[in-house]
Design a protein around this motif. Structure first.
Motif, PDB file in Angstrom:
ATOM      1  N   PRO A  78      -8.320 -34.930  -6.674  1.00 49.19           N
ATOM      2  CA  PRO A  78      -9.010 -33.694  -5.936  1.00 49.19           C
ATOM      3  C   PRO A  78      -8.993 -32.518  -6.256  1.00 49.19           C
ATOM      4  CG  PRO A  78      -6.620 -34.452  -5.211  1.00 49.19           C
ATOM      5  CD  PRO A  78      -7.278 -35.470  -6.262  1.00 49.19           C
ATOM      6  N   GLU A  79      -8.397 -32.314  -7.427  1.00 50.56           N
ATOM      7  CA  GLU A  79      -8.343 -30.997  -8.167  1.00 50.56           C
ATOM      8  C   GLU A  79      -9.441 -30.627  -9.020  1.00 50.56           C
ATOM      9  OE1 GLU A  79      -4.562 -30.314  -9.768  1.00 50.56           O
ATOM     10  OE2 GLU A  79      -3.349 -30.420  -7.897  1.00 50.56           O
ATOM     11  N   LYS A  80     -10.236 -31.693  -9.443  1.00 48.12           N
ATOM     12  CA  LYS A  80     -11.086 -31.590 -10.539  1.00 48.12           C
ATOM     13  C   LYS A  80     -12.756 -31.239  -9.737  1.00 48.12           C
ATOM     14  CE  LYS A  80      -9.595 -33.859 -14.312  1.00 48.12           C
ATOM     15  NZ  LYS A  80     -10.121 -35.362 -15.213  1.00 48.12           N
ATOM     16  N   THR A  81     -13.427 -30.593 -10.380  1.00 52.57           N
ATOM     17  CA  THR A  81     -14.669 -30.155  -9.922  1.00 52.57           C
ATOM     18  C   THR A  81     -15.761 -30.916 -10.274  1.00 52.57           C
ATOM     19  OG1 THR A  81     -15.076 -28.203 -11.677  1.00 52.57           O
ATOM     20  CG2 THR A  81     -14.071 -27.611  -9.452  1.00 52.57           C
ATOM     21  N   LEU A  82     -16.851 -31.157  -9.591  1.00 51.98           N
ATOM     22  CA  LEU A  82     -17.965 -31.984 -10.216  1.00 51.98           C
ATOM     23  C   LEU A  82     -18.611 -31.394 -10.905  1.00 51.98           C
ATOM     24  CD1 LEU A  82     -18.732 -34.033  -6.770  1.00 51.98           C
ATOM     25  CD2 LEU A  82     -17.528 -34.847  -9.010  1.00 51.98           C
ATOM     26  N   SER A  83     -19.259 -31.958 -12.118  1.00 54.23           N
ATOM     27  CA  SER A  83     -20.248 -31.721 -13.069  1.00 54.23           C
ATOM     28  C   SER A  83     -21.477 -32.625 -13.248  1.00 54.23           C
ATOM     29  CB  SER A  83     -19.603 -31.085 -14.329  1.00 54.23           C
ATOM     30  OG  SER A  83     -19.236 -32.332 -15.126  1.00 54.23           O
ATOM     31  N   ILE A  84     -22.437 -32.208 -13.854  1.00 55.51           N
ATOM     32  CA  ILE A  84     -23.525 -33.124 -14.405  1.00 55.51           C
ATOM     33  C   ILE A  84     -23.583 -33.068 -15.974  1.00 55.51           C
ATOM     34  CG2 ILE A  84     -25.783 -34.041 -13.841  1.00 55.51           C
ATOM     35  CD1 ILE A  84     -25.711 -32.669 -11.085  1.00 55.51           C
ATOM     36  N   GLU A  85     -23.155 -33.927 -16.348  1.00 52.81           N
ATOM     37  CA  GLU A  85     -23.349 -33.719 -17.957  1.00 52.81           C
ATOM     38  C   GLU A  85     -23.521 -35.329 -18.581  1.00 52.81           C
ATOM     39  OE1 GLU A  85     -19.750 -31.980 -19.563  1.00 52.81           O
ATOM     40  OE2 GLU A  85     -19.917 -30.023 -18.547  1.00 52.81           O
ATOM     41  N   PHE A  86     -24.591 -35.564 -19.035  1.00 52.49           N
ATOM     42  CA  PHE A  86     -24.871 -37.064 -19.117  1.00 52.49           C
ATOM     43  C   PHE A  86     -24.250 -37.503 -20.480  1.00 52.49           C
ATOM     44  CE2 PHE A  86     -27.773 -40.721 -20.334  1.00 52.49           C
ATOM     45  CZ  PHE A  86     -27.664 -41.435 -19.285  1.00 52.49           C
ATOM     46  N   ARG A  87     -23.391 -38.584 -20.447  1.00 57.71           N
ATOM     47  CA  ARG A  87     -22.973 -38.818 -21.963  1.00 57.71           C
ATOM     48  C   ARG A  87     -22.803 -40.331 -21.794  1.00 57.71           C
ATOM     49  NH1 ARG A  87     -19.171 -34.921 -20.188  1.00 57.71           N
ATOM     50  NH2 ARG A  87     -17.671 -36.607 -19.788  1.00 57.71           N
ATOM     51  N   LEU A  88     -23.012 -41.052 -23.007  1.00 58.00           N
ATOM     52  CA  LEU A  88     -22.718 -42.648 -22.944  1.00 58.00           C
ATOM     53  C   LEU A  88     -22.057 -43.117 -24.097  1.00 58.00           C
ATOM     54  CD1 LEU A  88     -26.526 -43.663 -22.284  1.00 58.00           C
ATOM     55  CD2 LEU A  88     -24.611 -44.102 -20.629  1.00 58.00           C
ATOM     56  N   GLY A  89     -21.264 -44.141 -23.735  1.00 57.18           N
ATOM     57  CA  GLY A  89     -20.554 -44.567 -24.871  1.00 57.18           C
ATOM     58  C   GLY A  89     -20.891 -46.191 -25.098  1.00 57.18           C
ATOM     59  N   GLY A  90     -20.478 -46.966 -26.141  1.00 60.90           N
ATOM     60  CA  GLY A  90     -20.930 -48.243 -26.307  1.00 60.90           C
ATOM     61  C   GLY A  90     -21.114 -48.961 -25.239  1.00 60.90           C
ATOM     62  N   SER A  91     -19.916 -49.424 -24.625  1.00 62.24           N
ATOM     63  CA  SER A  91     -19.827 -50.400 -23.597  1.00 62.24           C
ATOM     64  C   SER A  91     -20.858 -49.834 -22.083  1.00 62.24           C
ATOM     65  CB  SER A  91     -18.339 -50.777 -22.941  1.00 62.24           C
ATOM     66  OG  SER A  91     -17.619 -49.526 -22.575  1.00 62.24           O
ATOM     67  N   ARG A  92     -20.602 -48.515 -21.984  1.00 62.21           N
ATOM     68  CA  ARG A  92     -21.479 -47.905 -20.960  1.00 62.21           C
ATOM     69  C   ARG A  92     -22.910 -48.092 -21.260  1.00 62.21           C
ATOM     70  NH1 ARG A  92     -18.383 -42.227 -19.398  1.00 62.21           N
ATOM     71  NH2 ARG A  92     -16.991 -43.033 -18.187  1.00 62.21           N
ATOM     72  N   ILE A  93     -23.286 -47.899 -22.496  1.00 59.82           N
ATOM     73  CA  ILE A  93     -24.968 -48.466 -22.923  1.00 59.82           C
ATOM     74  C   ILE A  93     -25.170 -49.617 -22.390  1.00 59.82           C
ATOM     75  CG2 ILE A  93     -26.602 -48.269 -24.705  1.00 59.82           C
ATOM     76  CD1 ILE A  93     -24.917 -46.165 -26.196  1.00 59.82           C
ATOM     77  N   LEU A  94     -24.372 -50.819 -22.898  1.00 62.99           N
ATOM     78  CA  LEU A  94     -24.803 -51.965 -22.563  1.00 62.99           C
ATOM     79  C   LEU A  94     -24.550 -52.378 -21.059  1.00 62.99           C
ATOM     80  CD1 LEU A  94     -25.179 -54.785 -23.508  1.00 62.99           C
ATOM     81  CD2 LEU A  94     -22.790 -55.220 -23.841  1.00 62.99           C
ATOM     82  N   ASN A  95     -23.723 -51.824 -20.340  1.00 67.74           N
ATOM     83  CA  ASN A  95     -23.645 -51.998 -18.812  1.00 67.74           C
ATOM     84  C   ASN A  95     -24.987 -51.179 -18.175  1.00 67.74           C
ATOM     85  OD1 ASN A  95     -21.264 -53.468 -18.876  1.00 67.74           O
ATOM     86  ND2 ASN A  95     -20.097 -51.759 -18.536  1.00 67.74           N
ATOM     87  N   LEU A  96     -25.235 -50.154 -18.437  1.00 70.96           N
ATOM     88  CA  LEU A  96     -26.460 -49.596 -18.178  1.00 70.96           C
ATOM     89  C   LEU A  96     -27.579 -50.263 -18.421  1.00 70.96           C
ATOM     90  CD1 LEU A  96     -27.359 -46.987 -16.687  1.00 70.96           C
ATOM     91  CD2 LEU A  96     -27.832 -45.970 -18.849  1.00 70.96           C
ATOM     92  N   LEU A  97     -27.886 -50.795 -19.536  1.00 68.80           N
ATOM     93  CA  LEU A  97     -29.223 -51.528 -19.892  1.00 68.80           C
ATOM     94  C   LEU A  97     -28.981 -52.672 -19.034  1.00 68.80           C
ATOM     95  CD1 LEU A  97     -29.297 -51.212 -23.849  1.00 68.80           C
ATOM     96  CD2 LEU A  97     -30.506 -49.708 -22.300  1.00 68.80           C
ATOM     97  N   LYS A  98     -28.028 -53.394 -18.917  1.00 70.66           N
ATOM     98  CA  LYS A  98     -27.978 -54.810 -18.074  1.00 70.66           C
ATOM     99  C   LYS A  98     -28.365 -54.229 -16.610  1.00 70.66           C
ATOM    100  CE  LYS A  98     -24.857 -57.657 -20.553  1.00 70.66           C
ATOM    101  NZ  LYS A  98     -23.437 -58.282 -20.685  1.00 70.66           N
ATOM    102  N   ALA A  99     -27.774 -53.400 -16.004  1.00 71.48           N
ATOM    103  CA  ALA A  99     -28.089 -52.963 -14.615  1.00 71.48           C
ATOM    104  C   ALA A  99     -29.598 -52.334 -14.458  1.00 71.48           C
ATOM    105  CB  ALA A  99     -27.210 -51.631 -14.375  1.00 71.48           C
TER     106      ALA A  99
END
Length: 287
Positions: A78-99
């Motif tokens: 709850p103490e962190k603020t929201l930001s919009i910064e697009f970053r991708l790692g290896g497993s995230r790339i695969l999951n995103l492509l499949k989705a």
């Protein structure tokens, strides 16, 4: 092993400030990428609501998405603020492509199944409505109960916007429609338009490497089928018009290629490109 204090001293003031800011922020993209299938489901629902022109549903979906992001962010920290910064790692790339692949495949299938790609007005094309045939048969029996039943069915059909027994009537009309060579070609083509995206959807549940191979075949077929659809439908509609001596104005009303056909072409290309990329990489995405 060096202490945290010595690490802090090695950093410049600007670097240290950026590090502190980074640790105090929660990335919106990270929240979505950690849940790729849920994120793509929101996108597909949004496109679906746009297809059926349910703007209130689209607004509700947008509010639900914002509330979900805020709820997840608050539960994480709850103490962190929201930001919009697009970053991708290896497993995230695969999951995103499949989705993206399963989302685009579902969109292709739904667009065809809901007759948003190719639309046929069977009555304008000369086919008889099966519901009207049933009502006529009931009225011709000279039975008071049958006549009342036919009238009640007509009222119910009007209340439902003409969609009563829609699947049965579509099947009956298409059966009449297939007596012509041009009409038969159109109906078979529509079947293949639904079959290819269905293969893409089912391929998501296969084991590797069969999933990648099925996706490659299904998406490649979808891309070719949807790209040829506007040209071939117009050609076969012309053949149907010649065979039944129908004017061009009637043909334009009877057969139409919707705007979803061109969106489907883009989606099929996206699925195919991702399938080729995944096949080349063998799903091996390094961090």
């Amino acid at each position: 092993m060096e202490s945290k204090g010595s690490e802090k001293r090695r950093l410049t003031r600007e670097e240290y400030r950026q590090k502190v800011e980074k640790n105090s922020k929660l990335n919106v993209w990270d929240l979505c990428l950690d849940r790729p299938y849920v994120s793509v489901a929101f996108i597909i629902l949004a496109i679906f609501f746009i297809m059926i022109k349910w703007w209130l549903g689209l607004l509700i979906l947008g509010v639900a998405f914002i509330i979900s992001i805020l709820t997840i962010a608050h539960s994480r920290n709850p103490e962190k603020t929201l930001s919009i910064e697009f970053r991708l790692g290896g497993s995230r790339i695969l999951n995103l492509l499949k989705a993206i692949q399963i989302g685009a495949s579902l969109l292709l299938f739904l667009a065809t199944y809901m007759r948003q790609v190719v639309s046929i007005n069977f009555q304008t094309a000369g086919s008889q409505d099966a519901l009207n045939l049933l009502q006529g048969a009931a009225a011709s029996t000279n039975n008071a109960y049958a006549a009342e039943g036919a009238n009640a069915v007509g009222v119910l059909n009007n209340l439902l916007g003409g969609s009563l027994l829609g699947t049965y009537r579509y099947a009956a009309s298409s059966a009449q429609f297939m007596n012509d060579s041009g009409g038969r070609a159109i109906m078979i083509w529509i079947f293949f338009l639904m079959l290819a995206p269905a293969i893409c959807v089912l391929a998501q549940f296969f084991r590797e490497p069969y999933s990648r191979r099925a996706l490659l075949v299904g998406s490649g077929s979808s891309m070719v089928l949807f790209a040829l659809t506007p040209i071939l439908i117009r050609h076969w509609a012309g053949v149907y018009a010649v065979n039944h001596q129908i004017s061009q104005a009637q043909i334009n009303q009877a057969f139409s290629v919707g705007y979803m056909a061109y969106i489907a072409i883009i989606c099929s290309i996206v699925v195919f490109v991702i399938a080729v990329y995944r096949s080349i990489k063998q799903d091996n995405f390094s961090e």
